[in-house]
Design an enzyme around this catalytic site. Structure first.
Site, PDB file in Angstrom:
ATOM      1  N   ASP A  77     -43.216   5.338 126.986  1.00  0.00           N
ATOM      2  CA  ASP A  77     -43.740   4.893 125.695  1.00  0.00           C
ATOM      3  C   ASP A  77     -45.212   5.279 125.628  1.00  0.00           C
ATOM      4  OD1 ASP A  77     -41.332   3.788 124.831  1.00  0.00           O
ATOM      5  OD2 ASP A  77     -41.771   1.844 125.698  1.00  0.00           O
ATOM      6  N   ASP A  99     -37.770   5.635 119.773  1.00  0.00           N
ATOM      7  CA  ASP A  99     -37.717   4.284 119.208  1.00  0.00           C
ATOM      8  C   ASP A  99     -37.841   4.324 117.680  1.00  0.00           C
ATOM      9  OD1 ASP A  99     -37.594   3.330 121.824  1.00  0.00           O
ATOM     10  OD2 ASP A  99     -39.753   2.961 121.933  1.00  0.00           O
TER      11      ASP A  99
END
Length: 123
Positions: A77, A99
């Site tokens: 991330d 995401d």
């Protein structure tokens, strides 16, 4: 308002179920594989372009995060949005583009469910 940061997510969405053992990682990969197959079957039976596109986004995001998990043992991330109000900094979750695809796909499915052609025909 935006920073690039590096975060290794060894859990699932929002960092839940954090566990870096190999068994846990293989378990998450197995659940993800079953989910991708189920979503692909749903996509093959889909009757609207919006639902098909939304399911494709979800599947693509799941596969992208799965590739990270397979290659690195965690999902990479990197995007962080934040805002400062009155000297206090408020951060959103750190996320990646997979995401974003998953969230966009879920939003598309919800829209199609509530406002799509079949929803309009319901009594």
């Amino acid at each position: 308002f935006f920073d690039l940061v590096l975060a290794w997510n060894i859990g699932i969405s929002f960092g839940w179920l954090q566990n870096d053992s190999p068994l846990a990682q293989y378990g998450l990969m197995a659940v993800k594989a079953v989910a991708v197959v189920a979503l692909a079957i749903w996509m093959a039976r889909s009757e609207t372009k919006l639902a098909t596109t939304a399911l494709g986004l979800i599947i693509g995001g799941a596969i992208g995060n799965g590739i990270d998990r397979l290659a690195y043992g965690a999902v990479v991330d990197f995007a962080l949005f934040h805002i400062e109000i009155g000297g206090t900094v408020y951060n959103w979750y750190i996320f990646n583009m997979a995401d974003v695809a998953i969230v966009a796909g879920v939003a598309g499915l919800l829209y199609d469910s509530f406002f799509g052609a079949h929803a309009a025909k319901a009594p």
